[in-house]
Scaffold this motif. Structure first.
Motif, PDB file in Angstrom:
ATOM      1  N   UNK A 202      -2.133  -5.518  -0.956  1.00 57.38           N
ATOM      2  CA  UNK A 202      -1.007  -6.530  -0.577  1.00 57.38           C
ATOM      3  C   UNK A 202      -0.929  -6.932   0.951  1.00 57.38           C
ATOM      4  N   UNK A 203      -0.658  -8.087   1.091  1.00 57.84           N
ATOM      5  CA  UNK A 203      -0.320  -8.397   2.401  1.00 57.84           C
ATOM      6  C   UNK A 203       1.091  -8.590   2.632  1.00 57.84           C
ATOM      7  N   UNK A 204       1.462  -8.478   3.863  1.00 57.74           N
ATOM      8  CA  UNK A 204       2.926  -8.691   4.153  1.00 57.74           C
ATOM      9  C   UNK A 204       2.998 -10.014   4.818  1.00 57.74           C
ATOM     10  N   UNK A 205       2.572 -11.260   4.063  1.00 59.45           N
ATOM     11  CA  UNK A 205       2.900 -12.499   4.455  1.00 59.45           C
ATOM     12  C   UNK A 205       2.391 -13.347   3.177  1.00 59.45           C
ATOM     13  N   UNK A 206       3.510 -14.265   2.888  1.00 58.07           N
ATOM     14  CA  UNK A 206       3.111 -14.962   1.724  1.00 58.07           C
ATOM     15  C   UNK A 206       2.276 -16.027   1.647  1.00 58.07           C
ATOM     16  N   UNK A 207       1.641 -16.246   2.897  1.00 55.92           N
ATOM     17  CA  UNK A 207       0.476 -17.082   3.165  1.00 55.92           C
ATOM     18  C   UNK A 207      -0.843 -16.464   2.465  1.00 55.92           C
ATOM     19  N   UNK A 208      -0.656 -15.095   2.241  1.00 56.58           N
ATOM     20  CA  UNK A 208      -2.058 -14.591   1.741  1.00 56.58           C
ATOM     21  C   UNK A 208      -1.799 -13.728   0.575  1.00 56.58           C
ATOM     22  N   UNK A 209      -2.836 -14.150  -0.455  1.00 53.36           N
ATOM     23  CA  UNK A 209      -2.784 -13.629  -1.762  1.00 53.36           C
ATOM     24  C   UNK A 209      -2.997 -11.872  -2.057  1.00 53.36           C
ATOM     25  N   UNK A 210      -2.531 -11.377  -2.804  1.00 58.07           N
ATOM     26  CA  UNK A 210      -2.954 -10.093  -3.214  1.00 58.07           C
ATOM     27  C   UNK A 210      -4.196  -9.948  -3.763  1.00 58.07           C
ATOM     28  N   UNK A 211      -5.040  -9.124  -3.192  1.00 60.45           N
ATOM     29  CA  UNK A 211      -6.240  -8.784  -3.743  1.00 60.45           C
ATOM     30  C   UNK A 211      -6.381  -7.709  -4.698  1.00 60.45           C
ATOM     31  N   UNK A 212      -6.871  -8.001  -5.939  1.00 67.12           N
ATOM     32  CA  UNK A 212      -6.801  -6.889  -7.192  1.00 67.12           C
ATOM     33  C   UNK A 212      -8.304  -6.407  -7.315  1.00 67.12           C
ATOM     34  N   UNK A 213      -8.776  -5.285  -7.124  1.00 69.22           N
ATOM     35  CA  UNK A 213     -10.053  -5.024  -7.467  1.00 69.22           C
ATOM     36  C   UNK A 213     -10.268  -3.673  -8.151  1.00 69.22           C
ATOM     37  N   UNK A 214     -11.431  -3.344  -8.759  1.00 69.60           N
ATOM     38  CA  UNK A 214     -11.476  -2.350  -9.612  1.00 69.60           C
ATOM     39  C   UNK A 214     -11.325  -1.042  -8.584  1.00 69.60           C
ATOM     40  N   UNK A 215     -10.880   0.019  -9.045  1.00 67.23           N
ATOM     41  CA  UNK A 215     -10.559   1.128  -8.163  1.00 67.23           C
ATOM     42  C   UNK A 215     -11.866   1.635  -7.513  1.00 67.23           C
ATOM     43  N   UNK A 216     -12.901   1.587  -8.150  1.00 69.18           N
ATOM     44  CA  UNK A 216     -14.113   1.977  -7.557  1.00 69.18           C
ATOM     45  C   UNK A 216     -14.744   1.144  -6.365  1.00 69.18           C
ATOM     46  N   UNK A 217     -14.249   0.145  -6.266  1.00 70.66           N
ATOM     47  CA  UNK A 217     -14.535  -0.975  -5.021  1.00 70.66           C
ATOM     48  C   UNK A 217     -13.829  -0.615  -4.014  1.00 70.66           C
ATOM     49  N   UNK A 218     -12.847   0.118  -3.822  1.00 67.71           N
ATOM     50  CA  UNK A 218     -11.956   0.372  -2.792  1.00 67.71           C
ATOM     51  C   UNK A 218     -11.885   1.849  -2.426  1.00 67.71           C
ATOM     52  N   UNK A 219     -11.973   2.162  -1.086  1.00 69.21           N
ATOM     53  CA  UNK A 219     -12.046   3.466  -0.468  1.00 69.21           C
ATOM     54  C   UNK A 219     -11.036   3.380   0.746  1.00 69.21           C
ATOM     55  N   UNK A 220      -9.960   4.486   0.480  1.00 63.56           N
ATOM     56  CA  UNK A 220      -9.031   4.616   1.499  1.00 63.56           C
ATOM     57  C   UNK A 220      -9.630   5.279   2.623  1.00 63.56           C
ATOM     58  N   UNK A 221      -9.612   4.644   3.755  1.00 64.97           N
ATOM     59  CA  UNK A 221     -10.253   5.415   5.196  1.00 64.97           C
ATOM     60  C   UNK A 221      -9.168   6.018   6.063  1.00 64.97           C
ATOM     61  N   UNK A 222      -7.858   5.672   5.564  1.00 63.40           N
ATOM     62  CA  UNK A 222      -6.539   6.242   6.550  1.00 63.40           C
ATOM     63  C   UNK A 222      -5.450   5.600   6.219  1.00 63.40           C
ATOM     64  N   UNK A 223      -4.284   6.103   6.711  1.00 58.03           N
ATOM     65  CA  UNK A 223      -2.848   5.587   6.452  1.00 58.03           C
ATOM     66  C   UNK A 223      -2.258   5.264   7.514  1.00 58.03           C
ATOM     67  N   UNK A 224      -1.556   4.368   7.850  1.00 54.83           N
ATOM     68  CA  UNK A 224      -0.786   3.997   9.177  1.00 54.83           C
ATOM     69  C   UNK A 224       0.196   5.019   9.409  1.00 54.83           C
ATOM     70  N   UNK A 225       0.018   5.460  10.715  1.00 50.89           N
ATOM     71  CA  UNK A 225       1.238   6.497  11.015  1.00 50.89           C
ATOM     72  C   UNK A 225       2.047   5.821  12.401  1.00 50.89           C
ATOM     73  N   UNK A 226       1.554   4.972  12.874  1.00 50.68           N
ATOM     74  CA  UNK A 226       2.168   4.308  14.289  1.00 50.68           C
ATOM     75  C   UNK A 226       1.607   3.042  14.737  1.00 50.68           C
ATOM     76  N   UNK A 227       2.451   2.456  15.514  1.00 50.20           N
ATOM     77  CA  UNK A 227       1.817   0.960  15.929  1.00 50.20           C
ATOM     78  C   UNK A 227       2.204   0.998  17.674  1.00 50.20           C
ATOM     79  N   UNK A 228       1.319   0.389  18.359  1.00 51.34           N
ATOM     80  CA  UNK A 228       1.537   0.232  19.760  1.00 51.34           C
ATOM     81  C   UNK A 228       1.372  -1.197  19.926  1.00 51.34           C
ATOM     82  N   UNK A 229       2.400  -1.741  20.768  1.00 49.81           N
ATOM     83  CA  UNK A 229       2.206  -3.290  21.400  1.00 49.81           C
ATOM     84  C   UNK A 229       2.160  -3.279  22.886  1.00 49.81           C
ATOM     85  N   UNK A 230       1.135  -4.128  23.174  1.00 51.66           N
ATOM     86  CA  UNK A 230       1.027  -4.280  24.767  1.00 51.66           C
ATOM     87  C   UNK A 230       1.445  -5.686  25.083  1.00 51.66           C
ATOM     88  N   UNK A 231       2.403  -5.814  26.069  1.00 49.44           N
ATOM     89  CA  UNK A 231       2.874  -6.957  26.624  1.00 49.44           C
ATOM     90  C   UNK A 231       2.288  -7.319  27.710  1.00 49.44           C
TER      91      UNK A 231
END
Length: 231
Positions: A202-231
């Motif tokens: 799922x995207x967090x922007x209504x301009x993008x559609x949710x992609x639904x895929x067979x479970x075998x086609x998706x591999x989780x590589x990692x989970x978000x734990x933080x965010x850094x913003x550079x000004x």
């Protein structure tokens, strides 16, 4: 004294910021509290702000600072406010606000870019490194960083050009923001949900559609734990 709904919302915001490193969207708050409209969330946030529990930051989309917690949530371990930026401010912060001391930071490899939009090729090479607060990578597992390309996760507080900190894992819970490898060829940053034998990215922007895929086609590589913003 807070009402039950106010307390529930404060607890939900605090839990999500601590877990994901980004605040929940208004839609997620509405669903979590089982409200019918976002106007109810706006009223609750205003009430929490008036009572001094949270502070909204000017010129930043949905940027919320949790200033304090009631005794029923904070316990005895203490609480330190954590600010999550939701957008770039009109003016850059003072240089002191951007400094990260060596004692409080560690270096993470930046493994190129990750698509928050149309998926791009899978990432495997280190482009450079970035200093992150040591508390952001607490816990088990290896960590790495990725530069965000695209705007599909803006409602989750993740903007084009941000750097996300990822903990390596091959499993995810519903609602987690993950690095997903699609068909062993393209990598994308999306919210993960199971739908029977399929996986919804799922995207967090209504301009993008949710992609639904067979479970075998998706591999989780990692989970978000933080965010850094550079000004």
């Amino acid at each position: 004294m807070l009402t039950k709904k106010q307390l529930d919302l404060l607890a939900f915001i605090h839990k999500r910021v601590q877990r994901d490193g980004v605040p929940p969207s208004f839609d997620e708050m509405k669903l979590a509290l089982d409200l019918r409209s976002k106007s109810g969330i706006h009223r609750l946030i205003t009430a929490l702000e008036e009572r001094g529990f949270i502070r909204r930051l000017a010129h930043r989309a949905r940027a919320i600072e949790v200033v304090k917690l009631p005794d029923s949530l904070s316990g005895k371990s203490g609480f330190a406010p954590r600010v999550i930026d939701g957008d770039r401010p009109d003016m850059p912060p003072p240089s002191a606000a951007r400094e990260v001391t060596t004692a409080a930071a560690i270096e993470l490899p930046v493994m190129g870019r990750i698509a928050a939009g149309v998926p791009i090729e899978a990432i495997s090479e280190v482009s450079h490194s970035v200093a992150v607060p040591s508390g952001m990578v607490a816990g088990k597992g290896q960590h790495y960083a990725l530069e965000v390309k695209g705007d599909s996760m803006i409602d989750a507080g993740i903007n084009d050009g941000d750097v996300v900190v990822i903990r390596e894992t091959s499993v995810a819970d519903d609602g987690d923001i993950v690095v997903a490898l699609v068909e062993d060829a393209e990598a994308t940053l999306k919210r993960f949900r199971r739908q029977g034998t399929s996986i919804a990215l799922e995207a967090a922007n209504p301009a993008y559609e949710t992609r639904v895929l067979p479970a075998s086609h998706v591999k989780v590589q990692g989970r978000l734990v933080g965010l850094i913003r550079t000004y």
